[in-house]
Design an enzyme around this catalytic site. Sequence first.
Site, PDB file in Angstrom:
ATOM      1  N   GLY A 148      -2.301  -4.647  -1.648  1.00 44.90           N
ATOM      2  CA  GLY A 148      -3.076  -5.574  -2.473  1.00 44.90           C
ATOM      3  C   GLY A 148      -3.092  -5.125  -3.914  1.00 44.90           C
ATOM      4  O   GLY A 148      -4.082  -5.300  -4.627  1.00 44.90           O
ATOM      5  N   GLY A 149      -1.966  -4.566  -4.368  1.00 44.03           N
ATOM      6  CA  GLY A 149      -1.907  -3.871  -5.652  1.00 44.03           C
ATOM      7  C   GLY A 149      -1.687  -4.736  -6.869  1.00 44.03           C
ATOM      8  O   GLY A 149      -1.466  -4.206  -7.964  1.00 44.03           O
ATOM      9  N   ASN A 206       1.004  -9.626   3.430  1.00 42.16           N
ATOM     10  CA  ASN A 206      -0.375 -10.035   3.671  1.00 42.16           C
ATOM     11  C   ASN A 206      -1.061  -8.907   4.428  1.00 42.16           C
ATOM     12  O   ASN A 206      -0.639  -8.553   5.534  1.00 42.16           O
ATOM     13  CB  ASN A 206      -0.383 -11.331   4.495  1.00 42.16           C
ATOM     14  CG  ASN A 206      -1.779 -11.848   4.770  1.00 42.16           C
ATOM     15  OD1 ASN A 206      -2.753 -11.095   4.782  1.00 42.16           O
ATOM     16  ND2 ASN A 206      -1.896 -13.137   5.011  1.00 42.16           N
ATOM     17  N   PHE A 207      -2.115  -8.330   3.859  1.00 40.31           N
ATOM     18  CA  PHE A 207      -2.694  -7.138   4.490  1.00 40.31           C
ATOM     19  C   PHE A 207      -3.487  -7.432   5.760  1.00 40.31           C
ATOM     20  O   PHE A 207      -4.019  -6.521   6.383  1.00 40.31           O
ATOM     21  CB  PHE A 207      -3.523  -6.308   3.507  1.00 40.31           C
ATOM     22  CG  PHE A 207      -4.542  -7.041   2.672  1.00 40.31           C
ATOM     23  CD1 PHE A 207      -5.503  -7.863   3.242  1.00 40.31           C
ATOM     24  CD2 PHE A 207      -4.545  -6.884   1.294  1.00 40.31           C
ATOM     25  CE1 PHE A 207      -6.448  -8.510   2.471  1.00 40.31           C
ATOM     26  CE2 PHE A 207      -5.495  -7.527   0.500  1.00 40.31           C
ATOM     27  CZ  PHE A 207      -6.448  -8.347   1.097  1.00 40.31           C
ATOM     28  N   HIS A 209     -14.207  -4.627  -1.336  1.00 39.32           N
ATOM     29  CA  HIS A 209     -15.420  -5.289  -1.846  1.00 39.32           C
ATOM     30  C   HIS A 209     -15.272  -6.810  -1.857  1.00 39.32           C
ATOM     31  O   HIS A 209     -16.255  -7.530  -2.040  1.00 39.32           O
ATOM     32  CB  HIS A 209     -15.819  -4.742  -3.218  1.00 39.32           C
ATOM     33  CG  HIS A 209     -14.988  -5.200  -4.378  1.00 39.32           C
ATOM     34  ND1 HIS A 209     -15.353  -4.957  -5.677  1.00 39.32           N
ATOM     35  CD2 HIS A 209     -13.805  -5.876  -4.456  1.00 39.32           C
ATOM     36  CE1 HIS A 209     -14.452  -5.467  -6.500  1.00 39.32           C
ATOM     37  NE2 HIS A 209     -13.506  -6.018  -5.791  1.00 39.32           N
TER      38      HIS A 209
END
EC number: 2.1.1.109
Length: 386
Positions: free
Chosen positions: A228-229, A273-274, A293
């Site tokens: 997700g970087g 897609n994580f 978060h």
Amino acid sequence: MTGLDMETIFAKIKDEYARTDDVGKRQIQGHIRELQVGFYSDWDVVMRLSSGPLQVALAKVAIDLGIFRSLKESDTPITLAEFVKKTGASPRLLGRILRTQAAFGLIKETGPQEYTSSAFTDVFANSDAAGAVVQLFDISGPCTQILPDFLAERNYQDITSNKDCVFQKAFGSDLTMFEWMPQHPKHMESLGHLMALERPVSWVDHFPILEELGKFPAPDKVLMVDIGGGFGQQSKALRAKFPNLPGRLIVQDIPQTLANAQPAAGIEFMEHNFFEPQPIQNAKFYYLRHVFHDWPDEQCVLILKQIIPAMGPESQILIDEMVIPSTGVPWQAAFTDLLMMNSLGGVERTRAEWDDLMEQAGLEIIQSKVYDSKEQAILVAVAKRT
């Protein structure tokens, strides 16, 4: 007190602020805020607080019209007439907007209908800072306006679902924010700028990566997967800090985000897609910054469980997030917590909440280091020992 005395005091404060660390800067900011409020009348307090949404709107207008960038790039002040020529806006309307922007310090007035850069101008001439303001105005703004009514309608109960939070009411949609955003490319672009906005303190300056690296096997192995970087800003910071580190750095994100990522030497980009199984096996570090978060606990556990099967014996999960203290929470952390709640049903977590989350996923935290005054921290998690 003479003007000279005030200038001396101001210079001393600026000098101390420049020399102190991040914690000291936060303390000075707090003292100045208290001092300002102490000088205000009740009317001043009401007007100052209520002006917040308008100030953000004025910044958005300045970004849309290119005012900040024009002032930043100009060596001389720019007149209202010149701005009218540049923008095509009504002279009367633009004059009212510019003088209000100047009154709030967004730009600086140098004479009748004449303006130059202020400290705010220089910040918002940065494309990432400007994009962050646009994202917060367009997405967080409507959610903030709706929040009081939403909470009252729900009898002030916890928000624990990203499918039933303030975002759905504000935007009249059944979609989650992350489902809705790809359908609106301009908002995806501004989100990317918000993610790319540089923070004053970086994890790479505080995490003992060389010690944790140990005997990393070979340059062709994967050193870190940046999950997700976004645009790869954290991987780029790591490569810049340690240019001779062995191993590959891979940034993973969805196609809509990677479409705006700029190539960088020593950085690979991969669509992923994580919520799906992690395809990179046996990396030393699986790094996630400001991912958890965004999500309620259930989804966070699912994200973690996609990583665990890919981990080798020496693999670690690095979580770069806030750890909320029991008292004295910085306003930036508290602000972000409610932004996450409104838009995503997300949360900034305490250490106990992080431990509980890891327990649910079958992990444990073996190391934790808060590295800035806003409670940003690196948490190191590994498979739970049996």
